[in-house]
Design a protein around this motif. Structure first.
Motif, short mmCIF file in Angstrom:
data_model
loop_
_atom_site.label_atom_id
_atom_site.label_comp_id
_atom_site.label_asym_id
_atom_site.label_seq_id
_atom_site.Cartn_x
_atom_site.Cartn_y
_atom_site.Cartn_z
N ARG A 3 0.89 -1.17 0.00
CA ARG A 3 0.00 0.00 0.00
C ARG A 3 0.92 1.21 0.00
NH1 ARG A 3 -4.32 -0.35 4.28
NH2 ARG A 3 -5.23 -1.57 2.63
N LEU A 4 0.86 2.01 -1.06
CA LEU A 4 1.81 3.09 -1.25
C LEU A 4 1.14 4.46 -1.24
CD1 LEU A 4 3.89 1.62 -4.24
CD2 LEU A 4 4.38 1.44 -1.79
N PHE A 5 1.93 5.46 -0.89
CA PHE A 5 1.53 6.85 -1.05
C PHE A 5 2.80 7.70 -1.09
CE2 PHE A 5 1.58 6.08 3.50
CZ PHE A 5 2.13 7.22 4.05
N THR A 6 2.69 8.87 -1.73
CA THR A 6 3.82 9.79 -1.75
C THR A 6 3.62 10.81 -0.65
OG1 THR A 6 2.84 11.34 -3.32
CG2 THR A 6 4.14 9.53 -4.24
N GLY A 7 4.73 11.33 -0.14
CA GLY A 7 4.60 12.31 0.92
C GLY A 7 5.90 13.00 1.26
N LEU A 8 5.79 13.85 2.26
CA LEU A 8 6.92 14.59 2.79
C LEU A 8 7.14 14.17 4.23
CD1 LEU A 8 5.86 18.16 1.54
CD2 LEU A 8 7.37 16.51 0.39
N GLN A 9 8.38 13.97 4.57
CA GLN A 9 8.71 13.62 5.95
C GLN A 9 8.74 14.89 6.80
OE1 GLN A 9 12.32 11.45 4.65
NE2 GLN A 9 11.49 9.79 5.91
N HIS A 144 -3.03 26.66 20.04
CA HIS A 144 -2.27 27.89 19.81
C HIS A 144 -0.78 27.59 19.86
CE1 HIS A 144 -5.98 30.12 20.01
NE2 HIS A 144 -6.26 29.51 21.14
N PHE A 145 -0.11 27.92 18.79
CA PHE A 145 1.34 27.78 18.76
C PHE A 145 1.91 28.70 17.71
CE2 PHE A 145 -0.43 24.28 16.22
CZ PHE A 145 0.21 24.44 15.00
N ALA A 146 3.16 29.05 17.89
CA ALA A 146 3.83 29.87 16.90
C ALA A 146 3.98 29.05 15.63
CB ALA A 146 5.19 30.31 17.41
N PRO A 147 3.77 29.65 14.47
CA PRO A 147 3.96 28.90 13.23
C PRO A 147 5.36 28.28 13.19
CG PRO A 147 2.92 31.00 12.79
CD PRO A 147 3.33 31.02 14.23
N MET A 148 5.41 27.06 12.68
CA MET A 148 6.67 26.32 12.58
C MET A 148 7.00 26.14 11.11
SD MET A 148 6.08 23.40 15.48
CE MET A 148 4.37 23.08 15.07
N GLN A 149 8.23 26.42 10.77
CA GLN A 149 8.65 26.32 9.38
C GLN A 149 9.74 25.26 9.25
OE1 GLN A 149 10.65 29.74 7.34
NE2 GLN A 149 8.71 29.76 6.21
N PHE A 150 9.69 24.53 8.12
CA PHE A 150 10.74 23.57 7.83
C PHE A 150 10.99 23.53 6.34
CE2 PHE A 150 6.79 21.19 7.76
CZ PHE A 150 6.94 20.26 6.73
N SER A 151 12.18 23.06 5.99
CA SER A 151 12.58 23.00 4.58
C SER A 151 12.30 21.63 4.01
CB SER A 151 14.08 23.29 4.45
OG SER A 151 14.33 24.61 4.85
N VAL A 152 11.91 21.61 2.74
CA VAL A 152 11.63 20.38 2.01
C VAL A 152 12.63 20.29 0.87
CG1 VAL A 152 9.94 19.16 0.58
CG2 VAL A 152 9.18 20.48 2.57
N ASP A 153 13.41 19.21 0.86
CA ASP A 153 14.37 19.03 -0.24
C ASP A 153 14.19 17.70 -0.95
OD1 ASP A 153 15.41 17.32 1.65
OD2 ASP A 153 17.30 18.39 1.88
N GLU A 154 13.15 16.95 -0.55
CA GLU A 154 12.84 15.68 -1.21
C GLU A 154 11.41 15.29 -0.89
OE1 GLU A 154 15.29 12.51 0.35
OE2 GLU A 154 14.17 12.43 2.20
N PHE A 155 10.88 14.38 -1.70
CA PHE A 155 9.64 13.70 -1.34
C PHE A 155 9.94 12.22 -1.38
CE2 PHE A 155 9.24 13.82 -5.96
CZ PHE A 155 8.73 12.58 -6.28
N VAL A 156 9.08 11.42 -0.78
CA VAL A 156 9.32 9.98 -0.69
C VAL A 156 8.06 9.21 -1.07
CG1 VAL A 156 11.07 10.28 1.11
CG2 VAL A 156 8.71 9.81 1.76
N VAL A 157 8.27 7.93 -1.38
CA VAL A 157 7.17 6.99 -1.48
C VAL A 157 7.21 6.17 -0.20
CG1 VAL A 157 6.19 5.01 -2.69
CG2 VAL A 157 7.25 6.86 -3.99
N PHE A 158 6.09 6.20 0.52
CA PHE A 158 5.93 5.42 1.74
C PHE A 158 5.14 4.16 1.43
CE2 PHE A 158 5.98 9.75 3.67
CZ PHE A 158 6.89 9.58 4.69
N SER A 159 5.40 3.12 2.21
CA SER A 159 4.50 1.96 2.22
C SER A 159 3.96 1.83 3.64
CB SER A 159 5.23 0.68 1.81
OG SER A 159 6.20 0.32 2.78
N SER A 160 2.80 1.23 3.72
CA SER A 160 2.20 0.99 5.03
C SER A 160 1.67 -0.42 5.06
CB SER A 160 1.08 1.99 5.31
OG SER A 160 -0.01 1.79 4.44
N ARG A 161 1.59 -0.94 6.25
CA ARG A 161 1.02 -2.28 6.40
C ARG A 161 -0.49 -2.17 6.37
NH1 ARG A 161 -0.50 -2.87 11.86
NH2 ARG A 161 0.46 -1.32 13.19
#
Length: 179
Positions: A3-9, A144-161
């Motif tokens: 079972r696959l999907f694409t995503g960002l870590q 309520h929380f301060a916005p959190m920022q992160f960098s994306v330099d790749e995407f992945v294909v995940f599998s799940s059980r």
């Protein structure tokens, strides 16, 4: 059949901060922080041949340079019958372009279109029999929380059980973004 999907870590430091939102909500099945991610395109159960075609097709993803994402607030899917609590990702042009590119590429290899509108988010909990009032209280206290920022330099294909959801997710293939 995987079972696959694409995503960002999600980076560990961001996952830790999001994990502090866990607890105190009746009917919530909390996702483990190591399984936090942003789904770009659900693929589903496929045989090994189709998985190989998916991996090959995704090599042709949009020429998107690394970009930053911001997590801005908590949200809920399901309205009066809440089914998921999530951390909202602010949509950006590169993110939308990357997701749309994957949608086109995966349709070309024979997958059906994903009929859902792309709403970038990180699922924190799956909800069952959670009252809207309890959920509103939880969001008022934990949302309520301060916005959190992160960098994306790749995407992945995940599998799940084969499970109800929430992991564990395994990275099967990674795709760096154009530098």
């Amino acid at each position: 059949m995987p079972r696959l999907f694409t995503g960002l870590q999600i980076p560990e430091d961001i996952a830790f901060v999001l994990s502090l939102k866990r607890g105190g909500l009746s009917g919530a099945r909390w996702i483990d922080p190591e399984n936090y991610h942003v789904t770009l395109r659900y693929i589903g159960d496929v045989d090994q041949r189709m998985a190989a075609e998916v991996y090959d097709a995704l090599e042709m993803h949009a020429d998107v340079e690394p970009f930053d994402l911001t997590i801005s607030h908590l949200g809920v899917f399901g309205g009066n019958k809440p089914r998921a609590l999530y951390a909202a990702i602010e949509p950006t042009e590169p993110l939308v372009r990357l997701q749309a590119s994957q949608e086109r590429l995966l349709q070309r290899v024979g997958l059906n279109p994903d009929g859902r509108k792309f709403i970038p988010h990180v699922t924190l909990a799956r909800l069952r029999d959670t009252s809207p009032a309890d959920l509103a209280r939880h969001i008022a206290q934990a949302g309520h929380f301060a916005p959190m920022q992160f960098s994306v330099d790749e995407f992945v294909v995940f599998s799940s059980r084969d499970s109800v959801g929430g992991g564990p997710y395994i990275v099967e293939q990674d795709y760096p973004l154009a530098a």
